[in-house]
Motif scaffolding. Structure first.
Motif, short mmCIF file in Angstrom:
data_model
loop_
_atom_site.label_atom_id
_atom_site.label_comp_id
_atom_site.label_asym_id
_atom_site.label_seq_id
_atom_site.Cartn_x
_atom_site.Cartn_y
_atom_site.Cartn_z
N LEU A 183 0.78 -1.37 0.08
CA LEU A 183 0.21 0.11 -0.10
C LEU A 183 0.86 1.24 0.16
O LEU A 183 0.62 2.19 -0.54
CB LEU A 183 -0.85 0.01 1.37
CG LEU A 183 -1.95 1.29 1.37
CD1 LEU A 183 -2.71 1.36 0.15
CD2 LEU A 183 -2.50 1.14 2.71
N ARG A 186 1.92 1.62 -3.43
CA ARG A 186 0.84 2.19 -4.38
C ARG A 186 0.82 3.81 -4.26
O ARG A 186 0.60 4.50 -5.17
CB ARG A 186 -0.25 1.68 -4.12
CG ARG A 186 -0.27 -0.08 -4.48
CD ARG A 186 -1.51 -0.79 -3.91
NE ARG A 186 -1.03 -2.20 -4.12
CZ ARG A 186 -1.56 -2.89 -5.09
NH1 ARG A 186 -2.95 -2.73 -5.75
NH2 ARG A 186 -1.52 -4.13 -5.27
N ASN A 187 0.77 4.15 -2.84
CA ASN A 187 0.50 5.49 -2.78
C ASN A 187 1.71 6.34 -3.28
O ASN A 187 1.63 7.47 -4.09
CB ASN A 187 0.38 6.03 -1.16
CG ASN A 187 -0.92 5.47 -0.93
OD1 ASN A 187 -2.01 6.09 -1.28
ND2 ASN A 187 -1.19 4.77 0.45
N ALA A 190 1.17 6.47 -6.95
CA ALA A 190 0.11 7.43 -7.50
C ALA A 190 0.83 8.92 -7.42
O ALA A 190 0.45 9.51 -8.34
CB ALA A 190 -0.81 7.32 -6.60
N PRO A 217 -5.91 -1.37 -1.92
CA PRO A 217 -6.75 -0.94 -3.07
C PRO A 217 -5.77 -0.90 -4.18
O PRO A 217 -4.83 -0.53 -4.04
CB PRO A 217 -7.01 0.48 -2.22
CG PRO A 217 -6.62 0.32 -0.99
CD PRO A 217 -5.67 -0.60 -0.48
N ILE A 219 -3.94 0.93 -7.50
CA ILE A 219 -3.18 2.02 -7.89
C ILE A 219 -4.27 3.15 -8.54
O ILE A 219 -4.46 4.06 -8.15
CB ILE A 219 -2.15 1.78 -8.71
CG1 ILE A 219 -1.20 0.77 -8.14
CG2 ILE A 219 -1.49 3.10 -9.26
CD1 ILE A 219 -0.10 0.40 -9.10
N SER A 221 -7.47 3.25 -8.08
CA SER A 221 -8.32 3.89 -6.90
C SER A 221 -7.58 5.14 -6.22
O SER A 221 -8.26 5.94 -5.51
CB SER A 221 -9.22 2.94 -5.84
OG SER A 221 -8.18 2.41 -5.20
N LEU A 222 -6.32 4.85 -6.09
CA LEU A 222 -5.43 5.76 -5.28
C LEU A 222 -4.93 7.05 -6.02
O LEU A 222 -4.14 7.73 -5.60
CB LEU A 222 -4.25 5.09 -4.58
CG LEU A 222 -4.54 3.95 -3.80
CD1 LEU A 222 -3.49 2.95 -3.38
CD2 LEU A 222 -5.15 4.35 -2.63
N THR A 223 -5.23 6.85 -7.33
CA THR A 223 -4.65 7.93 -8.23
C THR A 223 -5.96 8.75 -8.79
O THR A 223 -6.36 8.68 -10.21
CB THR A 223 -3.94 7.40 -9.37
OG1 THR A 223 -3.11 6.46 -9.06
CG2 THR A 223 -3.22 8.43 -10.23
#
Ligand SMILES: Cc1ncc(COP(=O)(O)O)c(C=O)c1O
Length: 394
Positions: A183, A186-187, A190, A217, A219, A221-223
């Protein structure tokens, strides 16, 4: 050669892409279990479609995909992931491979630089090469893509005045490594994508096939900036022969794809199949199918990692994948898995050599082992055979 001296050839026209050789445990496949393909459910869904909406289903379809599937899919994604994508950000595709091909065709130019995770799905590399993209690998470790290495590459490219057309990665239960991007990364990814205006193509075909805990979640949905495109597929969770998947992207990208000549001429992809899949979801069969797949594949994964532990020399290493289809096996240092394949196949076991999953070479002492298509006995037998030839070699 017949009596008149004419050469007669027997044409072999295979029906399917896999080739199961008798006497060999085929760890090299990447397919779902054939016995679990839901023929009865597909029949039931097809009957519903033909009785209820035959004329719509048998017509040319809307370019974005039929509304019935888009609505079912969005509701289903909300139910399994907690977030409902807006209808304008979804497009039905002919599977993840076709979606990647379409993205390359419409959003890139020959000679563009595409950043690719290393290791990554070997056949995606082929799709990108078909479009004459220059592939630049970005390394991964046990937490997935190394975002620090990506940042270095982006900085370097920026200094040279080059903007990569995209980054392609398999973020969750990677093919071949089984690793899931954390995670935290991923953040970070993003943020980086937003900063460098980088399109991230997140190939997420294994997301629903988790065996221990659900993945973080996506990538996508985090972007929120919209620089990520997420590819989904019914190939791994329903049946690859359907050739159906979906893409989540900004309305602008969806519109660009919808306006392609091929869709204008031929209508939406897999239109009839899309109706059938919509009915399949509506009947509640997809959730049921995924539940069965997860239970079956979890057991096979457990048996494979247990058997590797029992039979392989201590010089070998692997991580237990938390989902997906594959175990990524590292052989002893200095071993060449491509050269060793013949010895393994002579002993009745096969795999895909690791080098195929790297755009730039590397991965020579890795093997990709699939566990979804084999019975528990075959898995045990295959690990036993592999262990035996490895001990002999060492
Ligand atoms: C990471 C990945 N992406 C895409 C595909 C192919 O997907 P589809 O059947 O939807 O084209 C595969 C199949 O092995 C895969 O592993």
């Amino acid at each position: 050669v017949n009596s008149e001296g004419k050469v007669k050839m027997k044409l072999s026209l295979p029906d399917v892409q896999y080739d199961l050789r008798p006497g060999i445990v085929e760890f090299r496949a990447g397919h779902p279990d054939l016995a679990l393909l839901p023929a009865t459910g597909v029949l039931q869904a097809t009957q519903v479609v033909l009785e209820r909406e035959a004329s719509q289903a048998l017509s040319y379809g809307a370019e974005q995909g039929p509304g019935c599937l888009i609505k079912q899919l969005c509701a289903w994604l909300e139910h399994v992931e907690g977030e409902r994508p807006p209808l304008t950000q979804v497009m039905i595709t002919g599977g993840a491979s076709q979606a990647l091909d379409m993205i390359c065709m419409l959003l890139t130019e020959p000679g563009d630089i595409a950043l690719v995770q290393s290791p990554t799905y070997h056949l995606a590399l082929r799709v990108m090469r078909d479009h004459h993209l220059e592939l630049l690998p970005v390394p991964s470790d046990d937490e997935g893509l190394r975002v620090d290495a990506l940042e270095e590459t982006l900085t370097l490219l920026q200094r040279r005045g080059r903007q990569p057309c995209m980054l392609y990665l398999v973020s969750t239960f990677n093919n071949p490594s089984g690793i899931t991007l954390t995670l935290e990364r991923r953040n970070a990814l993003a943020e980086l994508a937003q900063h460098y205006n980088l399109i991230v193509v997140e190939d997420d075909v294994y997301y629903k096939l988790w065996y221990d805990t659900p993945p973080p979640p996506s990538i996508y949905s985090l972007t929120p900036s919209g620089s990520a495109i997420r590819l989904g597929s019914f190939s791994k969770i329903l049946a690859p022969g359907l050739r159906l998947g979906w893409m989540l992207a900004t309305p602008k990208i969806v519109q660009r794809c919808m306006k392609s000549g091929v869709l204008d001429s031929g209508g939406g992809l897999g239109h009839f199949t899309a109706h059938v899949v919509a009915a399949f979801i509506e009947l509640g069969l997809l959730d049921q199918q995924i539940k069965t797949l997860r239970a079956t594949y979890r057991e096979r994964r457990n048996v494979l990692v247990g058997a590797l532990k029992d039979h392989l020399p201590k010089e070998c290493h692997w991580l237990t994948p938390q989902g997906g289809f594959f175990v990524w096996l590292r052989l002893a240092q200095g071993m060449d898995s491509t050269a060793f394949l013949q010895t393994a196949e002579d002993a009745g076991v096969s795999y895909i050599p690791g080098a195929r999953f790297f755009a730039d070479g590397g991965g020579d002492n890795y093997c990709r082992l699939n566990f979804t298509m084999l019975s528990l006995d075959e898995i045990e037998q295959g690990a036993h055979r592999l262990g035996k030839v490895l001990y002999n070699y060492l």
